[in-house]
Scaffold this motif. Structure first.
Motif, short mmCIF file in Angstrom:
data_model
loop_
_atom_site.label_atom_id
_atom_site.label_comp_id
_atom_site.label_asym_id
_atom_site.label_seq_id
_atom_site.Cartn_x
_atom_site.Cartn_y
_atom_site.Cartn_z
N UNK A 1 0.61 5.94 -4.19
CA UNK A 1 -0.52 5.30 -3.52
C UNK A 1 -0.28 5.24 -2.01
N UNK A 2 0.91 4.87 -1.60
CA UNK A 2 1.23 4.83 -0.17
C UNK A 2 1.02 6.19 0.48
N UNK A 3 1.49 7.24 -0.18
CA UNK A 3 1.35 8.59 0.37
C UNK A 3 -0.12 8.99 0.47
N UNK B 1 -2.80 6.98 0.70
CA UNK B 1 -3.48 6.21 1.76
C UNK B 1 -3.17 6.82 3.12
N UNK B 2 -1.90 7.15 3.34
CA UNK B 2 -1.52 7.76 4.62
C UNK B 2 -2.23 9.10 4.83
N UNK B 3 -2.37 9.86 3.77
CA UNK B 3 -3.00 11.18 3.86
C UNK B 3 -4.48 11.08 4.23
N UNK B 4 -5.18 10.10 3.67
CA UNK B 4 -6.64 10.04 3.79
C UNK B 4 -7.14 9.03 4.81
N UNK C 1 5.00 -4.66 -6.75
CA UNK C 1 5.31 -3.78 -5.62
C UNK C 1 4.05 -3.11 -5.06
N UNK C 2 3.10 -2.78 -5.93
CA UNK C 2 1.88 -2.14 -5.44
C UNK C 2 1.07 -3.13 -4.61
N UNK C 3 0.97 -4.35 -5.06
CA UNK C 3 0.23 -5.36 -4.29
C UNK C 3 0.88 -5.57 -2.92
N UNK C 4 2.20 -5.63 -2.89
CA UNK C 4 2.92 -5.81 -1.63
C UNK C 4 2.64 -4.64 -0.69
N UNK C 5 2.68 -3.42 -1.23
CA UNK C 5 2.43 -2.23 -0.41
C UNK C 5 1.00 -2.22 0.11
N UNK C 6 0.02 -2.58 -0.74
CA UNK C 6 -1.37 -2.59 -0.31
C UNK C 6 -1.60 -3.64 0.78
N UNK C 7 -0.94 -4.77 0.66
CA UNK C 7 -1.05 -5.79 1.71
C UNK C 7 -0.51 -5.27 3.03
#
Length: 221
Positions: free
Chosen positions: A69-71, A73-76, A95-101
């Motif tokens: 997901x991080x990759x 988001x960075x791409x788009x 971990x996903x919630x933390x990354x999205x925040x």
């Protein structure tokens, strides 16, 4: 109006999906939700929303979801006014919630798709009654072998069935659409697992209300 092409389940499982249409908003989703999201887009005329899906098979390896997901988001990020993540926690342990925040993007609330399809409040209210339930959605009923039977090696060692599913008492099929053929497939899955069968028609649950909110959300400055 250009329509998104309906993807096939095998491609959604291993490759993901990218819609043909463009928009101001990107929905970055799990491939297992593509058909439902595309249906909601069509029915509501959400032409300003584009859809990109990561491979659904990531659910077998939830430790890989957050980085994927991080990759993405960075791409788009530079192509859209807003990005929304159409995943729940999905086994990432927060971990996903933390990354999205940290990325400043919003995600679907809930522990997993079984919860938000039923409605998070309704699912939580069931509590202890659901601890021995195994869940299938429409997508998983169609892709049962790819997500359950083969990853557990039961195509090669069916004698291990009771070791894997001995602590479950029932299979709950959460139906997003009324399809007798899918219901029968889900019932057959329950029989293969040696479990009782229960069907619940959930529709799209909190997925629909969440996407409706996002579709009308004005971009933040």
């Amino acid at each position: 109006m250009q329509q998104d092409k309906l993807p096939d389940d095998a491609s959604l499982t291993t490759k993901g999906y990218a819609s043909d249409t463009q928009g101001q908003i990107l929905l970055l989703a799990c491939g297992a939700l593509a058909r439902e999201i595309l249906d909601l887009k069509r029915r509501n005329g959400w032409d300003h929303m584009a859809l990109t899906c990561l491979p659904a098979i990531l659910h077998v390896h939830p430790e890989k979801i957050t980085q994927a997901v991080q990759d993405a988001v960075a791409k788009h990020r530079g192509q859209y006014d807003q990005i929304f993540v159409v995943y729940a926690d999905c086994g990432t342990g927060g971990l996903l919630e933390k990354a999205c925040t940290e990325l400043g993007v919003e995600m679907v609330k809930g522990p997993h798709c079984y919860s938000f399809f039923e409605g998070n409040q309704a699912f939580e209210a069931r509590g202890e009654d659901e601890t021995t339930a195994f869940y299938l959605t429409d997508f998983l009923a169609r892709q049962f072998d790819a997500f359950v039977w083969k990853p557990l090696g039961l195509d090669r060692h069916p004698e291990l069935r009771d070791m894997y599913f001995g602590n479950y008492t029932k299979l709950v099929y959460q139906a997003q659409i009324d399809d007798p053929n899918l219901t029968e497939r889900a019932r057959e899955c329950a029989e293969r697992m040696g479990l009782k069968f229960e069907r619940r028609f959930t529709g799209y649950g909190d997925l629909e209300s969440t996407l409706t909110d996002w579709a009308t959300r004005k971009p933040t400055a």
